[in-house]
Write an enzyme that holds these catalytic residues in place. Structure first.
Site, PDB file in Angstrom:
ATOM      1  N   MET A  52      83.124 -28.216 -52.175  1.00 33.78           N
ATOM      2  CA  MET A  52      82.668 -29.589 -52.454  1.00 33.78           C
ATOM      3  C   MET A  52      83.696 -30.512 -51.826  1.00 33.78           C
ATOM      4  O   MET A  52      84.477 -31.188 -52.508  1.00 33.78           O
ATOM      5  CB  MET A  52      82.560 -29.790 -53.976  1.00 33.78           C
ATOM      6  CG  MET A  52      81.331 -29.108 -54.558  1.00 33.78           C
ATOM      7  SD  MET A  52      81.485 -28.814 -56.321  1.00 33.78           S
ATOM      8  CE  MET A  52      82.448 -27.309 -56.286  1.00 33.78           C
TER       9      MET A  52
ATOM     10  N   HIS B 156      82.474 -22.239 -53.113  1.00 38.35           N
ATOM     11  CA  HIS B 156      81.624 -23.438 -53.072  1.00 38.35           C
ATOM     12  C   HIS B 156      82.501 -24.624 -52.671  1.00 38.35           C
ATOM     13  O   HIS B 156      83.289 -25.117 -53.475  1.00 38.35           O
ATOM     14  CB  HIS B 156      81.013 -23.609 -54.472  1.00 38.35           C
ATOM     15  CG  HIS B 156      80.147 -24.811 -54.630  1.00 38.35           C
ATOM     16  ND1 HIS B 156      79.718 -25.254 -55.864  1.00 38.35           N
ATOM     17  CD2 HIS B 156      79.617 -25.674 -53.724  1.00 38.35           C
ATOM     18  CE1 HIS B 156      78.958 -26.325 -55.711  1.00 38.35           C
ATOM     19  NE2 HIS B 156      78.893 -26.610 -54.426  1.00 38.35           N
TER      20      HIS B 156
ATOM     21  N   ASP C 179      73.374 -23.766 -59.661  1.00 38.05           N
ATOM     22  CA  ASP C 179      74.725 -24.018 -60.175  1.00 38.05           C
ATOM     23  C   ASP C 179      74.757 -25.271 -61.043  1.00 38.05           C
ATOM     24  O   ASP C 179      74.474 -26.368 -60.567  1.00 38.05           O
ATOM     25  CB  ASP C 179      75.659 -24.178 -58.961  1.00 38.05           C
ATOM     26  CG  ASP C 179      77.114 -24.399 -59.347  1.00 38.05           C
ATOM     27  OD1 ASP C 179      77.453 -24.305 -60.538  1.00 38.05           O
ATOM     28  OD2 ASP C 179      77.921 -24.651 -58.424  1.00 38.05           O
ATOM     29  N   GLY C 180      75.148 -25.085 -62.300  1.00 35.64           N
ATOM     30  CA  GLY C 180      75.410 -26.217 -63.178  1.00 35.64           C
ATOM     31  C   GLY C 180      74.608 -26.206 -64.463  1.00 35.64           C
ATOM     32  O   GLY C 180      73.378 -26.213 -64.437  1.00 35.64           O
ATOM     33  N   GLY C 181      75.304 -26.139 -65.577  1.00 37.69           N
ATOM     34  CA  GLY C 181      74.655 -26.272 -66.881  1.00 37.69           C
ATOM     35  C   GLY C 181      73.805 -25.087 -67.296  1.00 37.69           C
ATOM     36  O   GLY C 181      72.920 -25.228 -68.137  1.00 37.69           O
TER      37      GLY C 181
ATOM     38  N   SER D  77      81.662 -19.091 -62.810  1.00 37.27           N
ATOM     39  CA  SER D  77      82.493 -20.102 -62.152  1.00 37.27           C
ATOM     40  C   SER D  77      83.902 -20.069 -62.719  1.00 37.27           C
ATOM     41  O   SER D  77      84.129 -20.386 -63.888  1.00 37.27           O
ATOM     42  CB  SER D  77      81.895 -21.489 -62.355  1.00 37.27           C
ATOM     43  OG  SER D  77      82.855 -22.449 -61.971  1.00 37.27           O
TER      44      SER D  77
ATOM     45  N   HIS E  47      82.500 -17.151 -58.526  1.00 37.47           N
ATOM     46  CA  HIS E  47      82.219 -18.465 -57.943  1.00 37.47           C
ATOM     47  C   HIS E  47      83.493 -19.303 -58.008  1.00 37.47           C
ATOM     48  O   HIS E  47      84.082 -19.476 -59.079  1.00 37.47           O
ATOM     49  CB  HIS E  47      81.089 -19.108 -58.734  1.00 37.47           C
ATOM     50  CG  HIS E  47      80.588 -20.390 -58.164  1.00 37.47           C
ATOM     51  ND1 HIS E  47      79.653 -20.444 -57.158  1.00 37.47           N
ATOM     52  CD2 HIS E  47      80.883 -21.673 -58.466  1.00 37.47           C
ATOM     53  CE1 HIS E  47      79.384 -21.709 -56.865  1.00 37.47           C
ATOM     54  NE2 HIS E  47      80.121 -22.476 -57.651  1.00 37.47           N
TER      55      HIS E  47
ATOM     56  N   PHE F  86      82.392 -31.413 -61.973  1.00 38.19           N
ATOM     57  CA  PHE F  86      82.994 -30.936 -63.213  1.00 38.19           C
ATOM     58  C   PHE F  86      82.171 -29.814 -63.834  1.00 38.19           C
ATOM     59  O   PHE F  86      80.943 -29.791 -63.669  1.00 38.19           O
ATOM     60  CB  PHE F  86      83.098 -32.082 -64.233  1.00 38.19           C
ATOM     61  CG  PHE F  86      83.981 -33.201 -63.752  1.00 38.19           C
ATOM     62  CD1 PHE F  86      85.352 -33.173 -63.975  1.00 38.19           C
ATOM     63  CD2 PHE F  86      83.441 -34.261 -63.039  1.00 38.19           C
ATOM     64  CE1 PHE F  86      86.169 -34.186 -63.501  1.00 38.19           C
ATOM     65  CE2 PHE F  86      84.248 -35.286 -62.552  1.00 38.19           C
ATOM     66  CZ  PHE F  86      85.613 -35.249 -62.790  1.00 38.19           C
TER      67      PHE F  86
ATOM     68  N   MET G 185      87.271 -28.551 -54.709  1.00 42.49           N
ATOM     69  CA  MET G 185      86.962 -29.991 -54.730  1.00 42.49           C
ATOM     70  C   MET G 185      88.135 -30.778 -54.150  1.00 42.49           C
ATOM     71  O   MET G 185      89.299 -30.440 -54.393  1.00 42.49           O
ATOM     72  CB  MET G 185      86.710 -30.449 -56.169  1.00 42.49           C
ATOM     73  CG  MET G 185      85.640 -29.626 -56.888  1.00 42.49           C
ATOM     74  SD  MET G 185      85.274 -30.314 -58.506  1.00 42.49           S
ATOM     75  CE  MET G 185      84.245 -29.010 -59.197  1.00 42.49           C
TER      76      MET G 185
ATOM     77  N   GLY H 103      79.685 -21.353 -65.647  1.00 44.30           N
ATOM     78  CA  GLY H 103      81.112 -21.523 -65.932  1.00 44.30           C
ATOM     79  C   GLY H 103      81.339 -21.554 -67.420  1.00 44.30           C
ATOM     80  O   GLY H 103      81.636 -20.537 -68.056  1.00 44.30           O
TER      81      GLY H 103
ATOM     82  N   MET I 142      72.077 -27.484 -56.628  1.00 43.58           N
ATOM     83  CA  MET I 142      72.886 -28.027 -57.723  1.00 43.58           C
ATOM     84  C   MET I 142      71.974 -28.511 -58.851  1.00 43.58           C
ATOM     85  O   MET I 142      71.050 -29.291 -58.621  1.00 43.58           O
ATOM     86  CB  MET I 142      73.752 -29.204 -57.240  1.00 43.58           C
ATOM     87  CG  MET I 142      74.865 -28.832 -56.283  1.00 43.58           C
ATOM     88  SD  MET I 142      75.954 -27.510 -56.847  1.00 43.58           S
ATOM     89  CE  MET I 142      76.645 -28.215 -58.348  1.00 43.58           C
TER      90      MET I 142
ATOM     91  N   ASP J 179      85.141 -22.950 -57.158  1.00 48.06           N
ATOM     92  CA  ASP J 179      84.788 -24.343 -56.890  1.00 48.06           C
ATOM     93  C   ASP J 179      85.963 -25.090 -56.268  1.00 48.06           C
ATOM     94  O   ASP J 179      86.981 -25.324 -56.924  1.00 48.06           O
ATOM     95  CB  ASP J 179      84.384 -25.023 -58.201  1.00 48.06           C
ATOM     96  CG  ASP J 179      83.022 -24.548 -58.679  1.00 48.06           C
ATOM     97  OD1 ASP J 179      82.052 -24.665 -57.903  1.00 48.06           O
ATOM     98  OD2 ASP J 179      82.930 -24.053 -59.821  1.00 48.06           O
TER      99      ASP J 179
HETATM  100  C1  DX5 Z   1      80.214 -28.185 -60.613  1.00 46.12           C
HETATM  101  C2  DX5 Z   1      80.546 -26.820 -60.094  1.00 46.12           C
HETATM  102  C3  DX5 Z   1      80.015 -25.747 -60.938  1.00 46.12           C
HETATM  103  C4  DX5 Z   1      80.580 -25.731 -62.334  1.00 46.12           C
HETATM  104  C5  DX5 Z   1      79.631 -25.009 -63.225  1.00 46.12           C
HETATM  105  O1  DX5 Z   1      80.672 -29.129 -59.727  1.00 46.12           O
HETATM  106  O2  DX5 Z   1      80.031 -26.639 -58.788  1.00 46.12           O
HETATM  107  O3  DX5 Z   1      80.168 -24.477 -60.326  1.00 46.12           O
HETATM  108  O4  DX5 Z   1      81.836 -25.133 -62.414  1.00 46.12           O
HETATM  109  O5  DX5 Z   1      80.086 -25.111 -64.535  1.00 46.12           O
HETATM  110  P1  DX5 Z   1      79.089 -25.078 -65.758  1.00 46.12           P
HETATM  111  O6  DX5 Z   1      78.385 -23.763 -65.716  1.00 46.12           O
HETATM  112  O7  DX5 Z   1      79.997 -25.238 -66.929  1.00 46.12           O
HETATM  113  O8  DX5 Z   1      78.119 -26.228 -65.577  1.00 46.12           O
HETATM  114 ZN    ZN Z   2      80.004 -24.549 -58.010  1.00 45.08          ZN
END
Ligand code: DX5
Ligand code: ZN
Length: 218
Positions: free
Chosen positions: A66, A64, A173-175, A6, A31, A141, A35, A195, A135, A33
């Protein structure tokens, strides 16, 4: 297993260099993001920056969205060079129509679901999708903690893909980091977004190699 770093966690003052470094480290997709400050509280980037990333990237851009009413911007992100455009099921009133709109641009179409959104929303459209994005944090974030409830959703979607003999990619995606990527792969993901788990480590190449080692044989 494909790895889609990301760019949200990259250093935007050195974007071109970051793109080159992460590709050299073995990224399969980039990836991106997007927003809007409405669907999620954060505001990030628009088509203009996607176009800049595209001008230096060689792997597909995994965009992606959002954003509310993503159908209003599909053609702009496609023109900016998105290879995959993923919209949120929660953000568009006519999901089927939005998917068809993405496909008409030549981009691959993805749908994402938030942690509280049931897998069932995908039931009648999964055959039209190139990618499903689950997700594993609430979007908005980078750097949040992985929500374990995502794993059973991934497994449920993997069963549907398997039973219906679909070639839909299943992305999470995420964490996600080196220490939990294996359980994500085990649940059935074949694309993983990371990310902070990559960009906040000293060597992108070492981290991606460790991620691949962690899922080898699954
Ligand atoms: C969150 C994003 C993710 C984010 C992932 O809203 O969609 O793509 O950047 O970041 P990490 O891997 O740090 O959770
Ligand atoms: Zn994302």
């Amino acid at each position: 297993m494909k790895i889609s770093p990301s760019m949200l966690s990259a250093d935007f003052t050195r974007l071109a260099e970051e793109v080159r470094d992460i590709e050299a480290a073995g990224a399969d997709y980039l990836h991106v993001d997007v927003m809007d400050g409405r669907f999620v509280s954060n505001i990030t980037i628009g088509p203009f920056v996607v176009e800049a990333i595209k001008s230096v990237a060689t792997v597909p851009l995994d965009v992606h969205l959002m954003i509310e009413e993503p159908e209003r911007y599909v053609s702009e992100f496609a023109a900016a060079g998105a290879g995959i455009i993923t919209v949120h099921a929660e953000a568009t009133r006519h999901l089927h129509g939005t998917i068809q709109m993405i496909k008409a641009t030549g981009a691959r179409a993805g749908v994402s679901i938030n942690p509280a959104t049931p897998v069932g929303v995908l039931h009648d459209i999964i055959e039209d999708l190139d990618l499903v994005l689950v997700m594993s944090v609430n979007p908005g974030f980078g750097g949040q903690s992985f929500i374990r409830g995502a794993l059973k959703k991934v497994a449920a979607i993997r069963s549907i893909i398997k039973e219906s003999c679909l070639s839909t990619e299943l992305e999470v995606d995420g964490g996600i980091k080196v220490d939990n990527i294996a359980e994500v792969a085990l649940a059935g993901a074949d694309v993983v977004v990371a990310g902070s788990g990559i960009f906040k480590t000293p060597s992108y190449a070492d981290t991606i190699t460790q991620m691949r080692e962690a899922v080898a044989g699954i």
